[in-house]
Write a protein that holds these residues in place. Sequence first.
Motif, PDB file in Angstrom:
ATOM      1  N   ARG A 149       0.847  -1.185   0.000  1.00 37.10           N
ATOM      2  CA  ARG A 149       0.000   0.000   0.000  1.00 37.10           C
ATOM      3  C   ARG A 149       0.886   1.240   0.000  1.00 37.10           C
ATOM      4  O   ARG A 149       1.862   1.323   0.748  1.00 37.10           O
ATOM      5  CB  ARG A 149      -0.922   0.030   1.216  1.00 37.10           C
ATOM      6  N   CYS A 150       0.516   2.201  -0.841  1.00 43.33           N
ATOM      7  CA  CYS A 150       1.246   3.465  -0.894  1.00 43.33           C
ATOM      8  C   CYS A 150       0.889   4.297   0.339  1.00 43.33           C
ATOM      9  O   CYS A 150      -0.292   4.536   0.613  1.00 43.33           O
ATOM     10  CB  CYS A 150       0.881   4.217  -2.169  1.00 43.33           C
ATOM     11  N   LYS A 151       1.913   4.711   1.081  1.00 41.70           N
ATOM     12  CA  LYS A 151       1.652   5.480   2.293  1.00 41.70           C
ATOM     13  C   LYS A 151       1.204   6.899   1.974  1.00 41.70           C
ATOM     14  O   LYS A 151       0.675   7.600   2.825  1.00 41.70           O
ATOM     15  CB  LYS A 151       2.908   5.520   3.174  1.00 41.70           C
ATOM     16  N   ASP A 152       1.405   7.293   0.730  1.00 39.64           N
ATOM     17  CA  ASP A 152       1.009   8.654   0.362  1.00 39.64           C
ATOM     18  C   ASP A 152      -0.419   8.715  -0.165  1.00 39.64           C
ATOM     19  O   ASP A 152      -1.268   9.406   0.377  1.00 39.64           O
ATOM     20  CB  ASP A 152       1.977   9.220  -0.682  1.00 39.64           C
ATOM     21  N   CYS A 153      -0.725   7.942  -1.223  1.00 40.12           N
ATOM     22  CA  CYS A 153      -2.057   8.040  -1.841  1.00 40.12           C
ATOM     23  C   CYS A 153      -2.989   6.896  -1.423  1.00 40.12           C
ATOM     24  O   CYS A 153      -4.173   6.922  -1.732  1.00 40.12           O
ATOM     25  CB  CYS A 153      -1.939   8.116  -3.365  1.00 40.12           C
ATOM     26  N   GLY A 154      -2.456   5.868  -0.755  1.00 41.78           N
ATOM     27  CA  GLY A 154      -3.309   4.789  -0.264  1.00 41.78           C
ATOM     28  C   GLY A 154      -3.574   3.681  -1.260  1.00 41.78           C
ATOM     29  O   GLY A 154      -4.233   2.690  -0.933  1.00 41.78           O
TER      30      GLY A 154
ATOM     31  N   ALA B 224       8.150   1.871  -6.983  1.00 48.84           N
ATOM     32  CA  ALA B 224       7.304   3.003  -6.640  1.00 48.84           C
ATOM     33  C   ALA B 224       5.832   2.719  -6.907  1.00 48.84           C
ATOM     34  O   ALA B 224       5.482   1.817  -7.663  1.00 48.84           O
ATOM     35  CB  ALA B 224       7.739   4.229  -7.440  1.00 48.84           C
ATOM     36  N   CYS B 225       4.973   3.492  -6.278  1.00 48.24           N
ATOM     37  CA  CYS B 225       3.530   3.388  -6.459  1.00 48.24           C
ATOM     38  C   CYS B 225       3.157   3.546  -7.930  1.00 48.24           C
ATOM     39  O   CYS B 225       3.610   4.471  -8.594  1.00 48.24           O
ATOM     40  CB  CYS B 225       2.836   4.466  -5.626  1.00 48.24           C
ATOM     41  N   GLU B 226       2.311   2.625  -8.439  1.00 50.11           N
ATOM     42  CA  GLU B 226       1.932   2.678  -9.848  1.00 50.11           C
ATOM     43  C   GLU B 226       0.971   3.828 -10.138  1.00 50.11           C
ATOM     44  O   GLU B 226       0.750   4.183 -11.276  1.00 50.11           O
ATOM     45  CB  GLU B 226       1.326   1.349 -10.291  1.00 50.11           C
ATOM     46  N   ARG B 227       0.398   4.428  -9.092  1.00 47.40           N
ATOM     47  CA  ARG B 227      -0.539   5.530  -9.320  1.00 47.40           C
ATOM     48  C   ARG B 227       0.123   6.900  -9.178  1.00 47.40           C
ATOM     49  O   ARG B 227      -0.034   7.757 -10.030  1.00 47.40           O
ATOM     50  CB  ARG B 227      -1.731   5.416  -8.369  1.00 47.40           C
ATOM     51  N   CYS B 228       0.864   7.108  -8.053  1.00 45.83           N
ATOM     52  CA  CYS B 228       1.428   8.448  -7.842  1.00 45.83           C
ATOM     53  C   CYS B 228       2.951   8.473  -7.983  1.00 45.83           C
ATOM     54  O   CYS B 228       3.562   9.533  -7.883  1.00 45.83           O
ATOM     55  CB  CYS B 228       1.024   8.985  -6.470  1.00 45.83           C
ATOM     56  N   GLU B 229       3.554   7.297  -8.200  1.00 44.68           N
ATOM     57  CA  GLU B 229       4.982   7.160  -8.480  1.00 44.68           C
ATOM     58  C   GLU B 229       5.893   7.489  -7.311  1.00 44.68           C
ATOM     59  O   GLU B 229       7.099   7.644  -7.471  1.00 44.68           O
ATOM     60  CB  GLU B 229       5.375   7.973  -9.728  1.00 44.68           C
TER      61      GLU B 229
HETATM   62 ZN   LIG Z   1       0.698   6.379  -4.374  1.00 44.86          ZN
END
Ligand SMILES: [Zn+2]
Length: 154
Positions: free
Chosen positions: A29-34, A44-49
């Motif tokens: 889980r991305c700690k930034d965007c969830g 890195a997160c596939e949504r917000c990188e």
């Molecule tokens: Zn993210």
Amino acid sequence: MQRRPRRVRGRGHDEFWAFCEAGELRMQRCKDCGHVQWPPVPDACERCELAVLEWERLSGTGQIVSWCTFERSYYPDLPVPWDTILVELEEGPLFISNPDGFTNEEVRINMPVRVTFVDCEDETGRFRLPAFEPVGPTGPKNQKGAQDETASTA
Ligand SMILES: [Zn+2]
């Protein structure tokens, strides 16, 4: 012990399999965007990188939103007919898996399920593969039994 085609390995995937070995379904889980990543990503997160991913233990529950039975053999290790299910996990990701303890003839749309771990081996060794079983007393077997009873008294 079920024989399976070779599973995906590598960064992200190796961590996923290690958690399965411990009986835990975890995803990043991305700690930034969830956003919950599936399949695993290496960096890195596939949504917000952003590279602020944490392996979160999921509830292991979800519902079957689609299913498919392979009648033709694509892998020698998978006997046909081969049932696959698409589970929408409670946390959001869509997860392709297999039914555990029931067949696709018993599936109904939005059927609640929970994760189990099946002992398997591929050419790289043994591992535990996530599969799904029905949740609760209203499972497909009971429903089928009720239908059969109705048919026999008709
Ligand atoms: Zn993210």
